[in-house]
Design an enzyme around this catalytic site. Structure first.
Site, mmCIF file in Angstrom:
data_model
loop_
_atom_site.group_PDB
_atom_site.id
_atom_site.type_symbol
_atom_site.label_atom_id
_atom_site.label_comp_id
_atom_site.label_asym_id
_atom_site.label_seq_id
_atom_site.Cartn_x
_atom_site.Cartn_y
_atom_site.Cartn_z
ATOM 1 N N ARG A 6 -5.586 1.360 -4.664
ATOM 2 C CA ARG A 6 -4.710 0.790 -3.656
ATOM 3 C C ARG A 6 -4.646 -0.733 -3.792
ATOM 4 O O ARG A 6 -5.628 -1.377 -4.183
ATOM 5 C CB ARG A 6 -5.144 1.187 -2.242
ATOM 6 C CG ARG A 6 -6.499 0.723 -1.746
ATOM 7 C CD ARG A 6 -7.729 1.423 -2.309
ATOM 8 N NE ARG A 6 -7.821 2.847 -2.066
ATOM 9 C CZ ARG A 6 -8.444 3.388 -1.030
ATOM 10 N NH1 ARG A 6 -9.076 2.627 -0.170
ATOM 11 N NH2 ARG A 6 -8.484 4.681 -0.862
ATOM 12 N N ASP B 137 -6.728 -2.333 1.197
ATOM 13 C CA ASP B 137 -7.275 -1.404 2.185
ATOM 14 C C ASP B 137 -7.972 -2.239 3.248
ATOM 15 O O ASP B 137 -8.830 -3.062 2.931
ATOM 16 C CB ASP B 137 -8.274 -0.466 1.485
ATOM 17 C CG ASP B 137 -8.955 0.511 2.426
ATOM 18 O OD1 ASP B 137 -8.305 0.987 3.386
ATOM 19 O OD2 ASP B 137 -10.142 0.814 2.196
ATOM 20 N N ASP C 136 -10.114 -1.845 6.702
ATOM 21 C CA ASP C 136 -10.827 -0.900 7.559
ATOM 22 C C ASP C 136 -11.464 -1.628 8.739
ATOM 23 O O ASP C 136 -12.163 -2.628 8.562
ATOM 24 C CB ASP C 136 -11.924 -0.181 6.760
ATOM 25 C CG ASP C 136 -11.350 0.754 5.696
ATOM 26 O OD1 ASP C 136 -10.218 1.223 5.861
ATOM 27 O OD2 ASP C 136 -12.047 1.003 4.699
ATOM 28 N N ARG D 70 0.843 -1.200 0.000
ATOM 29 C CA ARG D 70 0.000 0.000 0.000
ATOM 30 C C ARG D 70 0.871 1.240 0.000
ATOM 31 O O ARG D 70 1.743 1.397 0.848
ATOM 32 C CB ARG D 70 -0.910 0.008 1.240
ATOM 33 C CG ARG D 70 -1.721 1.279 1.438
ATOM 34 C CD ARG D 70 -3.036 1.203 0.716
ATOM 35 N NE ARG D 70 -3.840 2.412 0.846
ATOM 36 C CZ ARG D 70 -4.921 2.519 1.615
ATOM 37 N NH1 ARG D 70 -5.318 1.497 2.344
ATOM 38 N NH2 ARG D 70 -5.610 3.630 1.653
HETATM 39 C C1 X6L Z 1 -19.835 11.450 -2.169
HETATM 40 C C2 X6L Z 1 -18.543 11.758 -1.827
HETATM 41 C C3 X6L Z 1 -20.233 10.140 -2.077
HETATM 42 C C4 X6L Z 1 -17.675 10.781 -1.414
HETATM 43 C C5 X6L Z 1 -19.361 9.156 -1.677
HETATM 44 C C6 X6L Z 1 -17.534 7.129 -0.680
HETATM 45 C C7 X6L Z 1 -15.775 8.678 -0.727
HETATM 46 C C8 X6L Z 1 -16.634 6.137 -0.343
HETATM 47 C C9 X6L Z 1 -14.882 7.703 -0.377
HETATM 48 C C10 X6L Z 1 -18.065 9.468 -1.340
HETATM 49 C C11 X6L Z 1 -17.120 8.422 -0.911
HETATM 50 C C12 X6L Z 1 -15.308 6.425 -0.174
HETATM 51 C C13 X6L Z 1 -13.613 1.823 -2.158
HETATM 52 C C14 X6L Z 1 -14.306 2.541 -3.145
HETATM 53 C C15 X6L Z 1 -13.044 3.875 -2.024
HETATM 54 C C16 X6L Z 1 -13.856 0.428 -2.044
HETATM 55 C C17 X6L Z 1 -15.400 0.651 -3.872
HETATM 56 C C18 X6L Z 1 -14.364 5.352 0.229
HETATM 57 C C19 X6L Z 1 -12.877 5.531 0.122
HETATM 58 N N1 X6L Z 1 -12.840 2.675 -1.473
HETATM 59 N N2 X6L Z 1 -15.194 1.971 -3.999
HETATM 60 N N3 X6L Z 1 -13.935 3.821 -3.038
HETATM 61 N N4 X6L Z 1 -14.759 -0.103 -2.927
HETATM 62 N N5 X6L Z 1 -16.269 0.049 -4.689
HETATM 63 O O1 X6L Z 1 -13.299 -0.287 -1.212
HETATM 64 O O2 X6L Z 1 -14.770 4.293 0.642
HETATM 65 S S1 X6L Z 1 -12.311 5.355 -1.554
HETATM 66 MG MG MG Z 2 -11.815 1.861 2.823
HETATM 67 MG MG MG Z 3 -8.771 2.494 4.894
#
Ligand code: X6L
Ligand code: MG
Ligand code: MG
Length: 176
Positions: free
Chosen positions: A98, A101, A103, A89
């Site tokens: 990444r 991850d 969590d 990472r």
């Molecule tokens: C508006 C703004 C709506 C931000 C949603 C949601 C931001 C999730 C970050 C958000 C928003 C995250 C994963 C991912 C990420 C994952 C999938 C996060 C952190 N991690 N998409 N996007 N799986 N499918 O593990 O969770 S970045």
């Molecule tokens: Mg995450």
């Molecule tokens: Mg994390």
């Protein structure tokens, strides 16, 4: 696991969208289970999921797992961060791709809010890529009810079943 200390159940979410994603998920679970104070009790199936937050990046594989541990929440988080580091990472853009991850979502009997760790995870109930796999591994109780209830409203859009994991021991506790 050593049984001279109190062990608690914890739930984690795993995600990968760089490299050999399935292998990285399995390596992360293997590294957790190899820790003398952590047992992986139950892994979920793996799902391929559309990226959320920053959408111009490769699809993720996501899963969840039920753990048993004698570590404190902060100690468990430190082990998770070290495994992320060992699996390559590199922290670049905030919501970018990444290799792995990890969590920490929930730790039995614990609500806390420090600069390093908030429990329960403040955004877990908003994300189908967390809740769908988590719902498969949760013990019966109020958390499972809340997750199933939220999932019913959120739906499973953007989630495709990848495969079931082949964790040895299936759903059985690995000790006692
Ligand atoms: C508006 C703004 C709506 C931000 C949603 C949601 C931001 C999730 C970050 C958000 C928003 C995250 C994963 C991912 C990420 C994952 C999938 C996060 C952190 N991690 N998409 N996007 N799986 N499918 O593990 O969770 S970045
Ligand atoms: Mg995450
Ligand atoms: Mg994390």
């Amino acid at each position: 696991m050593k049984d001279n200390q109190l062990s608690r159940v914890a739930y984690i979410a795993l995600g990968s969208n760089l490299g050999d994603r399935e292998r990285l998920l399995r390596q992360a679970l293997g590294a957790l289970d190899a820790h003398e104070q952590i047992a992986v009790l139950k892994p979920s199936a793996i799902y391929e999921t559309e990226p959320v937050g920053y959408t111009d990046q490769p699809a993720f594989l996501n899963m969840a797992a039920m753990l048993e541990t004698t570590l404190s929440p902060t100690e468990l988080l430190q082990v998770m961060l070290e495994i992320e580091r060992q699996l390559g990472r590199v922290r670049e853009e905030r919501w970018g791709p990444r290799t792995i991850d990890l969590d920490l979502l929930h730790y039995e009997g614990t609500a806390m809010h420090t600069e390093l760790l908030i429990l329960p995870h403040p955004r877990m109930m908003e994300r189908a890529f967390v809740l769908v796999p988590l719902s498969e591994v949760l013990a019966e109780g109020p958390l499972q009810e809340a997750v199933l209830d939220t999932l019913g409203q959120l739906g499973k859009e953007g989630m495709t079943r990848w495969n079931t994991s082949n964790w040895p021991d299936g759903s059985e506790p690995s000790a006692n």
